[in-house]
Structures are given as C-alpha cells and as structure tokens.
Design a protein around this motif. Structure first.
Motif, short mmCIF file in Angstrom:
data_model
loop_
_atom_site.label_atom_id
_atom_site.label_comp_id
_atom_site.label_asym_id
_atom_site.label_seq_id
_atom_site.Cartn_x
_atom_site.Cartn_y
_atom_site.Cartn_z
N PRO A 157 39.52 51.27 -76.32
CA PRO A 157 40.50 51.67 -75.44
C PRO A 157 40.44 51.18 -73.95
O PRO A 157 39.51 51.42 -73.42
N GLY A 173 39.44 48.86 -88.76
CA GLY A 173 39.37 49.84 -87.76
C GLY A 173 37.99 50.03 -87.15
O GLY A 173 37.97 50.17 -85.67
N LYS A 180 44.28 48.95 -82.23
CA LYS A 180 44.40 49.49 -83.47
C LYS A 180 45.56 50.05 -83.68
O LYS A 180 46.46 50.05 -84.61
N GLU A 181 46.21 51.17 -82.77
CA GLU A 181 47.41 51.73 -82.83
C GLU A 181 48.13 50.65 -82.59
O GLU A 181 49.63 50.85 -83.24
N GLU A 191 48.82 49.31 -85.88
CA GLU A 191 49.39 50.30 -87.05
C GLU A 191 50.95 50.28 -86.97
O GLU A 191 51.68 50.51 -87.66
N ILE A 192 51.31 50.48 -85.63
CA ILE A 192 52.91 50.37 -85.54
C ILE A 192 53.58 49.15 -85.90
O ILE A 192 54.67 49.48 -86.60
N ILE A 206 47.84 52.97 -75.43
CA ILE A 206 47.41 52.83 -76.57
C ILE A 206 46.37 51.69 -77.04
O ILE A 206 46.23 50.53 -76.28
N THR A 207 45.36 51.89 -77.90
CA THR A 207 44.53 50.80 -78.33
C THR A 207 45.29 49.84 -79.16
O THR A 207 46.39 49.86 -79.76
N ASN A 234 53.51 49.26 -89.83
CA ASN A 234 54.35 50.25 -90.35
C ASN A 234 55.79 49.99 -90.29
O ASN A 234 56.81 50.13 -91.23
N ASP A 256 37.62 48.94 -83.03
CA ASP A 256 37.00 50.06 -82.36
C ASP A 256 35.64 49.65 -81.55
O ASP A 256 35.43 49.95 -80.29
#
Length: 265
Positions: free
Chosen positions: A186, A177, A210-211, A214-215, A207-208, A218, A181
């Motif tokens: 972003p 992360g 990182k997001e 994560e998506i 969205i970044t 997951n 960042d």
C-alpha cells in the motif's frame, strides 16, 4: 361533317365533295324537321298519383319502339363514291391502328410491371424457403439433443469439472493477492509523509493495486457493456501508469479520467 370535308379536300375530287356536302345538308334538314316536330308536340296532363307510372310507361314504349327500329334498320352508306369510301376506310383503319398500338403499349407496360412483381415474389419466396430450412435444421438439432439425454456419470463429471475450476480460480486469486501484497505494498507511508510536509490538510486514503484490480475485474464482469470506472484521488497515479504501460488497463478514448480492464477473456 368536318372530318369528311377534310378528307375530300385532301384526297377526293370536286364532284365527290359536292355530292357529300349535299347529302350532309339533306340529313341536317331532316334533323331540323324532326326537332321542330318534337318541340311542337305537347305533353299530356296527368294526375299526380299516376304521373310517375305513366311517365315510366311512356319511356318504356319509346325505348321499345327505338329498339325495334334499330333492329330492323339496315346501315346506310354515307356516299356511294368509291374514293370517299376508300379514304373513310383508311381513316377508320388508322384510328383502329392507333388505338391498338396504345392498347399494346399499355399491355406491354403492364407485363413488365407483372414480371418485376413476379421476380420480387420469387426472391421473397426463396428467402422464406431458406429461412424455413434453417429453422427446420435448428429444430432437428434441438430434438436430437433432447432425444440424447446425458447420463448420471456425465453429469457427475461435469460437476467435478466445475468444482475444479472454482478451486483453481480461488488458488489463482490467492496467488495474485500474495504477489501484489509482496511486490506492490500500500502506498500510504510515502504519500502521507509527503502530504504532511507539504500541507496540513488530511491526506486522502490511497487504495492498493490489488483493490484497483478487484474493482476493474468486478466492473468488467458485472457490466460488460459499460466496463469503465472513474478514477479519483484514492487511485495512486504510479499504479495507474503501471497498469496502462503494461496493457493491463485502457483509458477511455474520450475521457482520460475513466479506466477499464483489458478484456483478456
């Protein structure tokens, strides 16, 4: 009579043929006489109550008489001519031979069918035996594992390893992360400026990276049988191209708007 006529026409002389025909005619005359006597013989009138019993008694007497007659009767020779008897014997032996050959072929076919069935049954038996041996080995291994219980020290050691793995996972996620960042901020500033210059409509919130990761992670962990996500306007295209170029993500082979994480594990 027809069979005997054919035999005498092909093999026997003229006198044997005539002799055999005379004997056949005499036997035929005797049969006609017996038939005429039976037709002239009347039936007795019986009372309705005793008709069935009397009929059965008459049949029993007739059958008994026929049985005694056949037991006391000697076989009659059709003809005393040796040539006729020889030819008849040959014909009977040929018939017996044909019947035996037919029976032999039937038995051989049945034996072949039984051999094929036996082979299939043996193969099935071997397969079931191998399966049983495998299951017995699995059962023995399971019983051995049950008979060797883990000690309290081993359980604590395993618990410590799990805690270390969770801590290491948390550290990796934090480091990832921070890296994202720092190096992949972003994309809101540049994109919003472009959207303001080009159109008066409100810009889509991007969205970044990182997001996005994560998506993808997951989705892969929750539904590994269906790891694809659908790309919409909130995904910044340069970030998508970056993930695809470096092999971090893969497109769906049939739908370019669907994306999945590379299965590194």
């Amino acid at each position: 009579a027809e069979c005997l006529s054919e035999i005498t026409n092909t093999a026997g002389p003229v006198d044997a043929k005539e002799e055999l025909l005379d004997e056949c005619e005499s036997v035929w005359k005797q049969m006609e006489e017996c038939q005429s006597k039976l037709m002239l013989q009347g039936t007795e009138t019986l009372l309705p109550s005793d008709a069935k019993l009397s009929l059965l008694m008459l049949q029993w007497r007739a059958l008994t008489a026929d049985c005694y007659e056949w037991q006391a009767r000697n076989p009659e020779v059709i003809s005393t001519n040796p040539q006729v008897l020889l030819q008849l014997g040959k014909e009977e032996l040929q018939k017996v031979k044909n019947d035996l050959e037919m029976v032999l072929s039937t038995v051989q076919a049945k034996n072949r069918q039984l051999e094929e069935d036996l082979k299939r049954e043996q193969q099935w038996y071997e397969e079931q035996k191998q399966m049983l041996d495998t299951l017995n080995k699995i059962e023995e291994e399971a019983n051995t594992q049950v008979e060797q219980p883990s000690t309290e020290g081993e359980f604590d050691d395993l618990k410590n390893k799990i805690l270390k793995l969770k801590t290491y996972k948390k550290e990796l996620l934090n480091a990832l992360g921070e890296f994202l960042d720092e190096h992949f901020p972003p994309p809101e500033n540049g994109e919003n400026a472009k959207n303001k210059n080009s159109s008066a409509e409100p810009a889509v919130e991007l969205i970044t990276l990182k997001e996005i990761l994560e998506i993808l992670i997951n989705k892969l962990m929750s539904t590994p049988h269906e790891p694809y996500i659908t790309i919409n306007e909130s995904f910044w295209p340069p970030y998508i191209e970056l993930l695809l170029r470096y092999g971090i993500a893969l497109r769906h082979p049939e739908d370019p708007n669907r994306l999945r994480l590379q299965a590194f594990h």
